[in-house]
Structures are given as structure tokens and as C-alpha cells.
Write an enzyme that holds these catalytic residues in place. Sequence first.
Site, short mmCIF file in Angstrom:
data_model
loop_
_atom_site.label_atom_id
_atom_site.label_comp_id
_atom_site.label_asym_id
_atom_site.label_seq_id
_atom_site.Cartn_x
_atom_site.Cartn_y
_atom_site.Cartn_z
N GLY A 20 0.93 -1.32 0.04
CA GLY A 20 0.12 -0.22 0.06
C GLY A 20 0.92 1.19 0.15
N ARG A 24 7.42 1.83 1.27
CA ARG A 24 7.61 0.47 1.39
C ARG A 24 8.11 -0.14 0.22
NH1 ARG A 24 4.86 -1.84 6.17
NH2 ARG A 24 6.32 -0.61 7.87
N ARG A 43 2.47 11.20 -8.63
CA ARG A 43 1.52 11.50 -7.35
C ARG A 43 2.32 10.77 -6.39
NH1 ARG A 43 -4.25 12.14 -7.84
NH2 ARG A 43 -4.66 12.71 -10.15
N ARG A 87 -0.39 -8.48 -3.51
CA ARG A 87 -0.51 -7.60 -2.58
C ARG A 87 0.31 -7.96 -1.23
NH1 ARG A 87 -2.44 -3.92 0.93
NH2 ARG A 87 -3.37 -4.47 2.71
N SER A 90 -0.75 -4.96 5.47
CA SER A 90 -1.18 -5.36 6.97
C SER A 90 -2.58 -5.36 7.03
CB SER A 90 -0.56 -4.30 7.79
OG SER A 90 -1.32 -2.91 7.42
N ASP A 204 -2.42 -5.25 13.78
CA ASP A 204 -3.08 -4.95 15.24
C ASP A 204 -4.44 -5.90 15.19
OD1 ASP A 204 -3.92 -2.88 12.60
OD2 ASP A 204 -5.78 -3.37 13.54
N ARG A 217 7.90 -3.78 12.42
CA ARG A 217 6.90 -3.91 11.14
C ARG A 217 8.03 -4.14 10.08
NH1 ARG A 217 1.73 -0.87 11.70
NH2 ARG A 217 1.33 -0.94 13.93
N1 HPA Z 1 -8.89 -2.15 9.60
C1 HPA Z 1 -8.81 -2.05 8.38
N2 HPA Z 1 -7.74 -2.21 7.65
C2 HPA Z 1 -6.54 -2.53 8.46
C3 HPA Z 1 -6.73 -2.61 9.53
C4 HPA Z 1 -7.82 -2.53 10.39
O1 HPA Z 1 -7.96 -2.62 11.65
N3 HPA Z 1 -5.19 -3.02 10.11
C5 HPA Z 1 -4.42 -3.01 9.15
N4 HPA Z 1 -5.28 -2.53 8.14
#
Ligand code: HPA
Length: 234
Positions: A20, A24, A43, A87, A90, A204, A217
Site C-alpha cells: 500500500g 515500502r 503522485r 499484494r 497489513s 493490530d 514492522r
Molecule cells: N482495519 C482496516 N484495515 C486495516 C486494519 C484495520 O484494523 N489494520 C490494518 N489494515
Amino acid sequence: MTIHIGAKPEDIADTVLMPGDPYRARWAAETFLDGAVCVNEVRGMLGFTGTWNGHRVTIQGSGMGMPSLSIYANELIRDYGATTLIRIGSCGAMQETVKVRDVILAMTASTVSTPSSGMFRELNFAPAADWSLLAAAAMASAAKGVTTHVGGIYSSDTFYDERPDLNEQMTRHGVLAVEMETAELYILAARYNVRALSVLTVSDHLLTHEALPSEDRERSFGDMVEIALRAAFA
Ligand code: HPA
């Protein structure tokens, strides 16, 4: 050159990794590719092409969310002829059995909507990963000794979510994690008959509220790049 990608036609490899975050993309290219050159800066959505074990690879940022990823994936496939798109990103875990740092290989992705919803109308299309990539990534991930889960994820349109009831239903139905891009990637891969996979690290946890410390990370991201590269060229 397309509206959003400044690369020449021959600058983009058949295999494209899509984080994304454009920074990175730069880190992965500098760390894992030989002879990486920047092929896109439009961009600030950086893209790089180089080689990994002799194979040409492009690493192109996708931005966040399905509308952004859709623009880059459409142009990579339709205008540059990309045939394998992976892809690397995270996600937030939605099951107790899934822990922060684990890797998730998205077999399928549920959604409320995608940029393709207007086209599908009443059809509830089931976006699915490419099996050969999925199987190869599972082997590569196991070989690295990373705890890996293979199953369904949820591609949401919102990071700051106001539908806890919907998340509860996802958890109840075994959805492993939430992110914001995969469903549209898989739909485009199906539409244009190319291969796609999402390799995700749990950053998370929606149930425990634990988060991956920032110092971890980079390592987790590096693991995903290696898994994606091994799967692409297995
Ligand atoms: N929500 C949506 N996208 C995400 C999250 C999340 O908690 N964590 C990492 N990408």
C-alpha cells in the site's frame, strides 16, 4: 505511460508486488532486488523494477483502499500486461486464534462493496486467490517458520469503522482479519484472467487491541516480501 503510471511499457515486469505504502515499495526494492530502478513517481506512488534471483519484478505502491488499488491494478494489467499481482500489506485480526505478527494468506475476501459492485449489481461475486500462488506462498511461509493462517478475510472501505455489529458477524463466520484492498484485486484478476494473491501481516488486533510495535514492522514486512517473491517464482 498511463494516467497514473509514468513507466514506459517495457519498464514494468510481468510480476508485480503491491504494498500500500510507496515508501515500502522503495524499501523492498532496495532490500530485495538487484539493479532496482524507479519506474514511477506520478503522485508519489513509487514503483521500482529490478531482478530477484534473475527474475524481473516490479514493486509498485497501490495506495490505501480499493478505489486506489483498482486504478493501479487496472493499468498494470490492461496497459502493461502484468500477469501476477501480489499484494503485501497489513491487516487487523478478527479471531482469537490469530496473533499479531502472524501471516495471513487470503483465500477469499468478503466485502460490503468494491469499485466493481456497480457492475455486478445483484450478483454476489466471490473473489478468490490464485490457487498456485496460494499453495506456493503457504509452503514459503512455512519454510520461513512464520505462523501462517489461510482463509477468508474482509476488505472494508473504512479504517475507522462504525459498524461493530458487522465485525461481530465477520468474527462469527470465521473471517480471519480485515484490510482494505484484496477483494478488488481478486475481482480484477478474475476479470482479466491473471494471478493474484494477498500476503498480509497482522499489524493490530480488533479483539485484544494489541498492535505490532514499530520496530517489528520492518522485519514482518520483509518476511512478506520474501514469501511473495518465492511464491511468484515457485
Ligand atoms: N482495519 C482496516 N484495515 C486495516 C486494519 C484495520 O484494523 N489494520 C490494518 N489494515
